[in-house]
Design an enzyme around this catalytic site. Structure first.
Site, short mmCIF file in Angstrom:
data_model
loop_
_atom_site.label_atom_id
_atom_site.label_comp_id
_atom_site.label_asym_id
_atom_site.label_seq_id
_atom_site.Cartn_x
_atom_site.Cartn_y
_atom_site.Cartn_z
N SER A 14 60.02 27.14 49.11
CA SER A 14 59.87 28.49 48.64
C SER A 14 61.26 29.11 48.47
O SER A 14 62.26 28.41 48.61
CB SER A 14 59.06 29.23 49.69
OG SER A 14 58.69 30.45 49.18
N GLU B 179 67.25 34.13 36.20
CA GLU B 179 66.09 33.96 35.31
C GLU B 179 64.89 34.69 35.90
O GLU B 179 64.88 35.03 37.08
CB GLU B 179 65.79 32.46 35.13
CG GLU B 179 65.47 31.74 36.42
CD GLU B 179 65.32 30.23 36.26
OE1 GLU B 179 65.99 29.63 35.39
OE2 GLU B 179 64.54 29.66 37.02
N LYS C 192 61.36 35.61 37.58
CA LYS C 192 60.48 34.96 38.56
C LYS C 192 59.05 35.22 38.14
O LYS C 192 58.54 36.33 38.25
CB LYS C 192 60.73 35.53 39.96
CG LYS C 192 59.87 34.88 41.02
CD LYS C 192 60.29 35.33 42.40
CE LYS C 192 59.57 34.60 43.51
NZ LYS C 192 58.12 34.53 43.36
N ASP D 6 55.06 35.17 38.02
CA ASP D 6 54.04 35.27 39.05
C ASP D 6 52.85 34.38 38.69
O ASP D 6 51.93 34.80 37.99
CB ASP D 6 53.60 36.74 39.13
CG ASP D 6 53.08 37.07 40.51
OD1 ASP D 6 53.16 36.20 41.39
OD2 ASP D 6 52.63 38.20 40.69
N TYR E 294 61.27 25.20 35.68
CA TYR E 294 62.50 25.80 36.20
C TYR E 294 63.25 24.94 37.20
O TYR E 294 64.33 25.28 37.61
CB TYR E 294 62.26 27.19 36.79
CG TYR E 294 61.11 27.28 37.78
CD1 TYR E 294 61.15 26.64 39.00
CD2 TYR E 294 59.98 28.04 37.47
CE1 TYR E 294 60.11 26.73 39.89
CE2 TYR E 294 58.92 28.13 38.36
CZ TYR E 294 59.00 27.46 39.57
OH TYR E 294 57.95 27.55 40.46
N LYS F 125 63.35 40.70 44.40
CA LYS F 125 62.04 41.27 44.05
C LYS F 125 62.17 42.70 43.52
O LYS F 125 63.05 43.45 43.95
CB LYS F 125 61.15 41.29 45.31
CG LYS F 125 60.85 39.92 45.88
CD LYS F 125 59.78 39.23 45.08
CE LYS F 125 59.36 37.90 45.65
NZ LYS F 125 58.49 37.97 46.80
N CYS G 271 42.75 46.98 76.59
CA CYS G 271 42.42 46.06 75.50
C CYS G 271 41.00 46.34 75.01
O CYS G 271 40.07 46.35 75.83
CB CYS G 271 42.53 44.63 76.00
SG CYS G 271 41.92 43.42 74.81
N CYS H 26 38.68 43.03 75.98
CA CYS H 26 38.29 42.61 77.32
C CYS H 26 38.43 43.72 78.35
O CYS H 26 38.09 43.52 79.51
CB CYS H 26 39.08 41.38 77.75
SG CYS H 26 40.81 41.72 78.07
N CYS I 22 47.81 43.15 75.86
CA CYS I 22 46.69 42.99 76.79
C CYS I 22 47.12 42.07 77.93
O CYS I 22 47.72 41.03 77.69
CB CYS I 22 45.51 42.39 76.03
SG CYS I 22 44.27 41.65 77.07
N CYS J 234 40.67 37.01 78.04
CA CYS J 234 40.46 37.88 76.88
C CYS J 234 39.91 37.09 75.70
O CYS J 234 40.56 36.19 75.17
CB CYS J 234 41.77 38.56 76.49
SG CYS J 234 41.58 39.57 75.01
S1 IVH Z 1 63.00 28.00 41.82
C1 IVH Z 1 63.48 25.43 45.97
N1 IVH Z 1 62.56 29.56 39.80
O1 IVH Z 1 58.53 31.48 43.27
C2 IVH Z 1 62.59 26.41 45.27
N2 IVH Z 1 60.89 29.48 41.50
O2 IVH Z 1 58.79 32.66 45.91
C3 IVH Z 1 62.86 26.42 43.82
N3 IVH Z 1 58.93 30.87 41.03
O3 IVH Z 1 57.77 28.56 45.04
C4 IVH Z 1 62.05 27.45 43.13
N4 IVH Z 1 59.61 31.64 39.08
O4 IVH Z 1 56.59 29.00 42.77
C5 IVH Z 1 62.08 29.12 40.97
N5 IVH Z 1 62.31 30.86 37.91
C6 IVH Z 1 61.83 30.42 39.07
C7 IVH Z 1 60.57 30.83 39.56
C8 IVH Z 1 60.14 30.34 40.80
C9 IVH Z 1 58.63 31.65 39.98
C10 IVH Z 1 58.06 30.70 42.20
C11 IVH Z 1 57.95 29.30 42.76
C12 IVH Z 1 58.46 29.40 44.17
C13 IVH Z 1 58.22 30.84 44.47
C14 IVH Z 1 59.09 31.34 45.60
#
Ligand code: IVH
Length: 752
Positions: free
Chosen positions: A92, A126, A128, A130, A237, A325, A419, A422, A476, A482
């Site tokens: 991630s 670049e 991101k 969704d 990507y 973000k 709690c 319990c 608790c 519990c």
């Molecule tokens: S690079 C080592 N590039 O965002 C990880 N990820 O929040 C390389 N995502 O798991 C990921 N656009 O599913 C990369 N331009 C982009 C992206 C991207 C969307 C997603 C991807 C990743 C998640 C992380």
């Protein structure tokens, strides 16, 4: 359903005809259920068909045979998708929210690489997207397999579905590497999403909450012909396994992916400084509403791949990239009530029960209020109108109260002192926020589509969250008595990063626990043995279908063998999250060794006063504390767990049911320093301390902070001080930086 003729009045001919019809009907429903995830009749109606068939066969045994569905009951066909182990884990991204986080990101990379202010450092920025991430494997230019991310180590085989996506070539253009795993995001454009929902609504079928859920739901169809009819697209990507590099930089590799026939994420930009990254962020932010697809941020990646390689990874995220973000979406709604949840470590977390409201495309009906002090600070009261925010994967939060909408008769919230589960006294003490946070997320997850949409959400692991100041969390004191803590521990035990048992989600676990069917982890693995004879009873008492119970048993069986790191994590010991569990597994390797060492360390600890230095407490305890990144606080939480007789018994009963695999150290085959303990001291010339440490660990070495008789190598840079002296006194192997570099690159053999 028409009333059926009583079995004992059937002639053989009638019975034969009805039997044949039932076999066909049951086969049809089984296929719908197991292969298409789209049953047409209720589980109860299905079970009635099976019972009728069984009754007929009982009276006319000659009709029963190997082909009858009655003969296959209990062995549910493999349901769902096959599993694919990712050769290179699918990780991630870390997150940046503020401008300052971006400056810090750039600065930390410079520090890690020991680059001064003037040295050039390029980034690719670049969008991101969704959607949901996908890895597609090509061999000799042909698509051979495609898999979802899953937990990052293992995903689902969605090859047949992926072949139907227009944006994804089945054959690559031009000369492709012999092995190439292309990674990117499957998504749906906004206009396609709206059209799909319209068509679904007209057909009376499920409509999706947002394009991301629609993409996830469409990709994860067991029938590829359904996926084929959905407007899915793909952006490439990054990559996984590769037989030869695609370029020397991220930008060259992107271009190469485009040349091979993929759509890459655009608009992108090459940036030199943090300011340039921020410019790009604001520029894209300005176009966000008019882009044809949803984005939740932008991604910055170090351009040079050699630098990416040096920077490497933390547990789940690369050091060389981050996601920036866009701000949380907000909405206003009514706070109907404040409920108190009890976490697995006893933390009482206040949860806002809201009038449901859509925030950023997702319906939110609960939000975390963190803790008692937070409620007081914001003066949140039942009946207030509140501002709720939701940012990406983050748990919904209450930002503030709309003061002028407060009812005249409202009064401050009184936090309970006992709690709610319990009745034990609840006291304030130091704690981490994580278990509270994880619970609210859990409450929000719903349908399989929602589950898929949460795929990229990274719940904070306890050891990664900052401990709150003393006394903020009320806990608790009921401990083992519990019931709320017990059930939360079980929910954690089966969660995704732990045993990950499909079909044993939160609601089912609560039910099984309240019925007394599952009281502790071992019970999960004896459930089938204890209950299969009374399957009908489970079915009636739980309201699950017989087939779904069989599916659950199959999922439990599949997890009877588990990795040591997952087992340790699953126990839910305070502060022992994913990363700590891995460190422990990596150090102790086998469950027997780990268990024995923990019990011994707990005994040593119990026999000594609390203030005694770790090295003086005892050998096993000192060994635990000497594991880099395991502090005394974590060690003591482990000891508290093992000191408890009941916990050891629970663990042993579990171990009697399962097989724990020896931990496999990743990516270290052939490394000359696997399992060696190394200490770096003094100033290194070619790399910073963090890089040296990360590199050594990636090769399977343990990096320690201090020199002891157990140290294998001491790498000495310029101006080394007392550690070098101590190493000489102990007669340890001392290496210069160059000698170390030669050793790890395999140029020299291991020194004596
Ligand atoms: S690079 C080592 N590039 O965002 C990880 N990820 O929040 C390389 N995502 O798991 C990921 N656009 O599913 C990369 N331009 C982009 C992206 C991207 C969307 C997603 C991807 C990743 C998640 C992380």
């Amino acid at each position: 359903m028409a009333a059926k003729q009583a079995i004992d009045t059937l002639t053989l001919a009638d019975a034969r005809a009805e039997h044949a019809q039932l076999v066909a009907e049951i086969g049809h429903h089984r296929a719908l259920y197991y292969q298409k995830d789209a049953p047409e009749i209720s589980d109860a109606d299905y079970d009635a068909l099976e019972r009728r068939l069984a009754a007929i066969e009982q009276r006319f045994p000659e009709l029963a045979g190997a082909h009858s569905p009655t003969a296959t009951v209990g062995a549910a066909p493999a349901a769902g998708f096959g599993k694919v182990k990712h050769k290179v884990p699918m990780l991630s991204l870390g997150n940046a929210f503020e401008d300052e986080d971006v400056t810090d990101f750039v600065a930390s990379i410079r520090r890690f690489l020991v680059l001064d202010e003037t040295a050039p450092l390029d980034f690719v920025a670049e969008p991101k997207i969704d959607g949901l991430s996908l890895s597609i494997r090509y061999e000799d230019g042909q698509l051979v397999q495609a898999a979802t991310r899953g937990d990052g180590a293992e995903g689902e085989d969605v090859t047949a579905n992926v072949r139907t996506i227009d944006d994804i070539p089945n054959t690559l253009r031009g000369k492709a590497p012999a092995v190439l795993e292309v990674r990117g995001e499957v998504y749906m454009r906004r206009e396609d999403f709206l059209a799909l929902n319209k068509a679904q609504a007209e057909k009376g079928e499920k409509v999706f909450a947002n394009p991301r859920n629609a993409a996830a739901g469409s990709l994860r169809q067991l029938d590829a012909s359904i996926t084929a009819g959905r407007p899915l697209r793909f952006f490439a990507y990054t990559w996984g396994e590769l037989s030869e590099p695609l370029g020397a930089t991220q930008s060259e590799s992107r271009q190469r992916l485009a040349d091979l026939g993929f759509t890459i994420s655009e608009p992108s930009r090459l940036c030199r400084t943090a300011d340039a990254l921020l410019d790009y962020y604001h520029w894209i932010g300005g176009q966000r509403a008019t882009l044809p697809f949803d984005i939740d941020g932008v991604v910055y990646k170090v351009d040079r791949l050699d630098l990416q390689e040096r920077l490497g990874f933390r547990t789940r995220t690369p050091r060389w990239a981050t996601a920036h973000k866009y701000p949380a979406e907000k909405a206003q709604t009514l706070l109907k009530a404040i409920s108190i949840q009890v976490g697995r470590t006893g933390a009482l977390t206040p949860v806002a029960e809201l009038e449901p409201i859509t925030v950023g495309g997702v319906v939110v009906s609960r939000a975390t209020l963190h803790n008692e002090d937070e409620i007081r600070r914001k003066d949140v009261r039942v009946g207030d109108t509140v501002i709720v925010q939701r940012a990406g994967d983050v748990i919904p939060q209450i930002v503030s109260v709309v003061a002028n909408l407060r009812p005249a008769d409202s009064h401050p919230f009184e936090f309970p002192t006992h709690c709610p589960a319990c009745g034990s006294l609840a006291v304030r003490s130091t704690a981490e926020k994580a278990d509270a946070a994880a619970e609210v997320v859990a409450v929000e997850s719903g349908s399989p589509e929602d589950g898929a949409a949460m795929e990229d959400a990274e719940a904070p692991a306890p050891e990664e969250t900052v401990a709150e100041p003393d006394g903020v969390v009320r806990r608790c004191t009921g401990g083992l008595i519990c019931p709320a803590q017990a059930v939360e521990r079980l929910i954690h035990f089966t969660s995704r990063l732990a045993f990950d048992i499909e079909g044993l989600g939160i609601e089912r676990m609560r039910l099984f626990h309240s019925q007394g069917r599952i009281r502790e982890p071992a019970d999960i693995f004896t459930l089938e043995k204890r209950e299969s004879e009374r399957l009908d009873r489970i079915v009636t008492m739980t309201g699950f279908g017989k087939k779904s119970v069989e599916k659950l048993f199959a999922a439990i069986e599949a997890r009877r063998t588990i990795g040591l790191d997952r087992l340790i994590y699953a126990l839910g010991i305070r502060q022992v999250g994913e990363a700590t569990a891995k460190l422990l597994a990596r150090h102790y390797l086998t469950v027997d060794h780990w268990r024995a060492a923990m019990i011994k360390a707990a005994e040593e600890r119990a026999a000594q006063p609390a203030e005694r230095k770790p090295e003086l407490v005892g050998e096993s305890y000192a060994e635990l504390c000497a594991i880099e990144q395991i502090g005394v606080g974590v060690a003591d939480d482990m000891m508290a767990f093992f000191r408890e007789e009941h916990n050891r018994a629970v663990l042993d009963r579990l171990l009697a049911q399962i097989t724990v695999e020896t931990y496999q150290r990743p990516t270290t085959t052939g490394s000359p320093v696997v399992g060696k303990t190394v200490v770096f001291t003094g100033t290194l010339e070619t790399m910073g301390r963090s890089e040296a440490k990360a590199k050594a660990e990636s090769l399977g070495a343990k990096v320690a902070g201090s020199v002891s008789a157990k140290t294998d190598y001491v790498v000495v840079g310029a101006d080394a001080g007392s550690k070098a002296t101590k190493a000489r006194e102990l007669g340890l192997t001392i290496l210069t930086e160059q000698e170390w570099a030669d050793l790890i690159s395999g140029k020299t053999g291991a020194p004596e």
